[in-house]
Scaffold this motif. Sequence first.
Motif, PDB file in Angstrom:
ATOM      1  N   LEU A  22       0.834  -1.226  -0.059  1.00  0.00           N
ATOM      2  CA  LEU A  22      -0.004  -0.057   0.113  1.00  0.00           C
ATOM      3  C   LEU A  22       0.969   1.206  -0.035  1.00  0.00           C
ATOM      4  O   LEU A  22       1.886   1.379   0.728  1.00  0.00           O
ATOM      5  CB  LEU A  22      -0.835  -0.005   1.269  1.00  0.00           C
ATOM      6  CG  LEU A  22      -1.911   1.105   1.425  1.00  0.00           C
ATOM      7  CD1 LEU A  22      -2.955   1.124   0.306  1.00  0.00           C
ATOM      8  CD2 LEU A  22      -2.579   1.098   2.794  1.00  0.00           C
ATOM      9  N   GLU A  23       0.760   2.165  -0.770  1.00  0.00           N
ATOM     10  CA  GLU A  23       1.379   3.411  -1.222  1.00  0.00           C
ATOM     11  C   GLU A  23       0.593   4.567  -1.412  1.00  0.00           C
ATOM     12  O   GLU A  23      -0.404   4.478  -2.148  1.00  0.00           O
ATOM     13  CB  GLU A  23       2.588   3.222  -1.870  1.00  0.00           C
ATOM     14  CG  GLU A  23       2.256   3.116  -3.487  1.00  0.00           C
ATOM     15  CD  GLU A  23       3.268   3.065  -4.453  1.00  0.00           C
ATOM     16  OE1 GLU A  23       3.961   4.138  -4.225  1.00  0.00           O
ATOM     17  OE2 GLU A  23       3.446   2.170  -5.051  1.00  0.00           O
ATOM     18  N   GLU A  24       0.839   5.663  -0.624  1.00  0.00           N
ATOM     19  CA  GLU A  24       0.355   6.977  -1.229  1.00  0.00           C
ATOM     20  C   GLU A  24       1.070   7.572  -2.563  1.00  0.00           C
ATOM     21  O   GLU A  24       2.060   7.589  -2.534  1.00  0.00           O
ATOM     22  CB  GLU A  24       0.393   7.981  -0.123  1.00  0.00           C
ATOM     23  CG  GLU A  24      -0.364   9.449  -0.467  1.00  0.00           C
ATOM     24  CD  GLU A  24      -0.250  10.262   0.745  1.00  0.00           C
ATOM     25  OE1 GLU A  24      -1.336  10.828   1.124  1.00  0.00           O
ATOM     26  OE2 GLU A  24       0.695  10.327   1.410  1.00  0.00           O
ATOM     27  N   LEU A  25       0.160   7.636  -3.469  1.00  0.00           N
ATOM     28  CA  LEU A  25       0.622   8.222  -4.833  1.00  0.00           C
ATOM     29  C   LEU A  25       0.486   9.704  -4.928  1.00  0.00           C
ATOM     30  O   LEU A  25       1.590  10.275  -5.175  1.00  0.00           O
ATOM     31  CB  LEU A  25      -0.282   7.601  -6.039  1.00  0.00           C
ATOM     32  CG  LEU A  25      -0.181   6.261  -6.173  1.00  0.00           C
ATOM     33  CD1 LEU A  25      -0.865   5.612  -7.408  1.00  0.00           C
ATOM     34  CD2 LEU A  25       1.456   5.749  -6.389  1.00  0.00           C
ATOM     35  N   LYS A  26      -0.569  10.287  -4.480  1.00  0.00           N
ATOM     36  CA  LYS A  26      -0.746  11.605  -4.807  1.00  0.00           C
ATOM     37  C   LYS A  26      -1.565  12.389  -3.859  1.00  0.00           C
ATOM     38  O   LYS A  26      -2.490  11.638  -3.165  1.00  0.00           O
ATOM     39  CB  LYS A  26      -1.361  12.079  -6.463  1.00  0.00           C
ATOM     40  CG  LYS A  26      -0.413  11.611  -7.277  1.00  0.00           C
ATOM     41  CD  LYS A  26      -1.112  12.046  -8.879  1.00  0.00           C
ATOM     42  CE  LYS A  26      -0.347  11.449  -9.859  1.00  0.00           C
ATOM     43  NZ  LYS A  26      -0.781  12.120 -11.346  1.00  0.00           N
ATOM     44  N   LYS A  27      -1.611  13.540  -3.679  1.00  0.00           N
ATOM     45  CA  LYS A  27      -2.438  14.361  -2.891  1.00  0.00           C
ATOM     46  C   LYS A  27      -2.684  15.781  -3.446  1.00  0.00           C
ATOM     47  O   LYS A  27      -1.809  16.299  -4.059  1.00  0.00           O
ATOM     48  CB  LYS A  27      -2.159  14.444  -1.608  1.00  0.00           C
ATOM     49  CG  LYS A  27      -0.770  15.175  -0.990  1.00  0.00           C
ATOM     50  CD  LYS A  27      -0.618  15.414   0.455  1.00  0.00           C
ATOM     51  CE  LYS A  27      -0.436  14.123   1.143  1.00  0.00           C
ATOM     52  NZ  LYS A  27      -0.277  14.286   2.607  1.00  0.00           N
ATOM     53  N   THR A  28      -3.634  16.466  -3.076  1.00  0.00           N
ATOM     54  CA  THR A  28      -4.071  17.780  -3.548  1.00  0.00           C
ATOM     55  C   THR A  28      -3.349  18.653  -2.533  1.00  0.00           C
ATOM     56  O   THR A  28      -3.051  18.395  -1.425  1.00  0.00           O
ATOM     57  CB  THR A  28      -5.527  18.273  -3.393  1.00  0.00           C
ATOM     58  OG1 THR A  28      -5.945  17.810  -2.083  1.00  0.00           O
ATOM     59  CG2 THR A  28      -6.432  17.247  -4.278  1.00  0.00           C
ATOM     60  N   PRO A  29      -3.074  19.958  -3.302  1.00  0.00           N
ATOM     61  CA  PRO A  29      -2.487  20.880  -2.321  1.00  0.00           C
ATOM     62  C   PRO A  29      -3.376  21.213  -1.025  1.00  0.00           C
ATOM     63  O   PRO A  29      -4.426  21.037  -1.229  1.00  0.00           O
ATOM     64  CB  PRO A  29      -2.370  22.211  -3.252  1.00  0.00           C
ATOM     65  CG  PRO A  29      -2.718  21.665  -4.558  1.00  0.00           C
ATOM     66  CD  PRO A  29      -3.520  20.427  -4.558  1.00  0.00           C
ATOM     67  N   SER A  30      -2.701  21.512  -0.195  1.00  0.00           N
ATOM     68  CA  SER A  30      -3.338  21.933   1.315  1.00  0.00           C
ATOM     69  C   SER A  30      -3.857  23.047   1.058  1.00  0.00           C
ATOM     70  O   SER A  30      -3.409  24.214   0.760  1.00  0.00           O
ATOM     71  CB  SER A  30      -2.325  21.817   2.444  1.00  0.00           C
ATOM     72  OG  SER A  30      -2.939  22.125   3.644  1.00  0.00           O
ATOM     73  N   ALA A  31      -5.383  23.331   1.419  1.00  0.00           N
ATOM     74  CA  ALA A  31      -6.111  24.515   1.309  1.00  0.00           C
ATOM     75  C   ALA A  31      -5.733  25.433   2.652  1.00  0.00           C
ATOM     76  O   ALA A  31      -6.122  26.601   2.512  1.00  0.00           O
ATOM     77  CB  ALA A  31      -7.463  24.054   1.186  1.00  0.00           C
TER      78      ALA A  31
END
Length: 546
Positions: A429-438
């Motif tokens: 299991l791995e984190e690929l991407k995330k949105t910019p922190s708002a």
Amino acid sequence: MKTSLLVATLISMACFISTTLSQEKTDAALTDDPFRWLEEIEVPAAVAWVRAENEKTLGVLQSDPRYRRFYEQALSILQKDRIEDIPLKGRGLEHFWQDENQVRGVWRTTRESDRSQAPKWEAILDVDALAVAENRNWVFRGASCLPPEERLCLISLSDGGKDAVSIREFDRTAKTFVADGFHLPEGKQDVSWVDGDTLLVARGWGEGTLTQAGYPFVVKELKRAQSLSEAREIFRGEPTDSEAQPLVLRDNDGHIHATGAVRAISSFESEYVVFRPDGPVKLNLPKKAEIVTLACGRLLVKLDEDWAPSEDNRFTAGSVISYDLDEWRQDPLRAKASLVFQPGPRQALSELTATKKFLILTILENVQSKAFVYKHAQGAWSAAPIPLPEHTGVSLSVTYDEADRAMFTVSSYLGPTSVWYFDAESKRLEELKKTPSAFDGSDHVVEQLEATSRDGTAIPYFLVRPKNARFDGAIPTLLHGYGGFQVPLLPSDLGPGGGGFGSNRAMRMSLRTCAGAASLAHNGIKPPRGQRSRRHGMISLPLPRT
């Protein structure tokens, strides 16, 4: 004074709704309804009325000095600050993308190995260019590709976003529409591939072939090069039904195990009919049940009501059951079902889909998302948890049915949305991407509490607040709740469009019901239209300015 006016308005609205509901039981009320002419949604007068009402609303919104700032923030989220949804395909990665340059969108692909933050995309179908070339207001409504090669696809295009679509055959490798290929003119229709030369089609076939709701109840078999008038009828429901849909039960290797039709009696009740050499057979499933997928050599069904197919075999509502596929094919009426998943007192199934050798389920437990991978071996199912972040909303983005991989979208109140990659075989299991922190959520906290309804039911809700909040009744609060149609509201990142938790320092409370969403991935099988999408009415109350 404002509070008194608001209370008076709500009382008046409640009285009006109550009166209207009772009056609608009589024909006279329908005849006297001054807005009944709006039922014809495409007539010029109705369109003009809607535009005029929209202008009134826009006038109020746009006169607020904060409007432009909020608008630009929301537009930035929709166009830029979002994660690309990347389905996993045998040919590579692909998805449908829209932004300020591709307003109508582009169906595009890249190499499977390119999982970088900025992959190099190649267009399969540019809907903006197509709309210009054909001078049509095309809206892309999806593609259904013929397994296992998935080169030939049926592209659904809506003119202006209406429910009715035109369906055209497309060669995904050549990136062009097939000359003299399948082409179904505009209509409310559902289509499924049987083989390269055969489709099952539910659509309007002429006068008297649409339900009272305006959807098809007749399914026909259409061969390549046939006209619609030459199609052979294989199933006919009733005009009082919600609709009928073609049914093709195909496994991950592309093998068809049954064809038939789904008769949607209502939004929540269906009958399944499969075609056998000796004639059509109506399956002995309860009306509130749904065939969801084929996996691990088994046919899986979700139950939305209690069911006892025999004295020694009983299942509760919300359960998932399965049949041995070979046994079911030999005699679908006598095959014995076994339990896959049964919800606990505070649980509900959220999503279910299949990879090559596994099942992946997401469930709600006390309105908190959890994910599991299921395996069938030696006649029994076993489950193992997938360790995704806790206290979040988890949804299955995509699965890869030619292997054992999946992607999850994970969202929370105080953190950015992220995409996680999961290999069911290796359990990686791995984190690929995330949105910019708002915004900075470090000075806020999320709590789960309960409210007791009038009948004694404990209703869980989430409370999002500053850590140093004083419970003196003075802090501005946004209260939001919803319940209906088995659709829950889960923790999610609102982004800067709503001001953000940190920017307005408001304490936000959100009520979440325990009803489970039947948002199921369907291996080429679609549930009745009423279970796929619904429009919800909502009354919004103005909030005090902060």
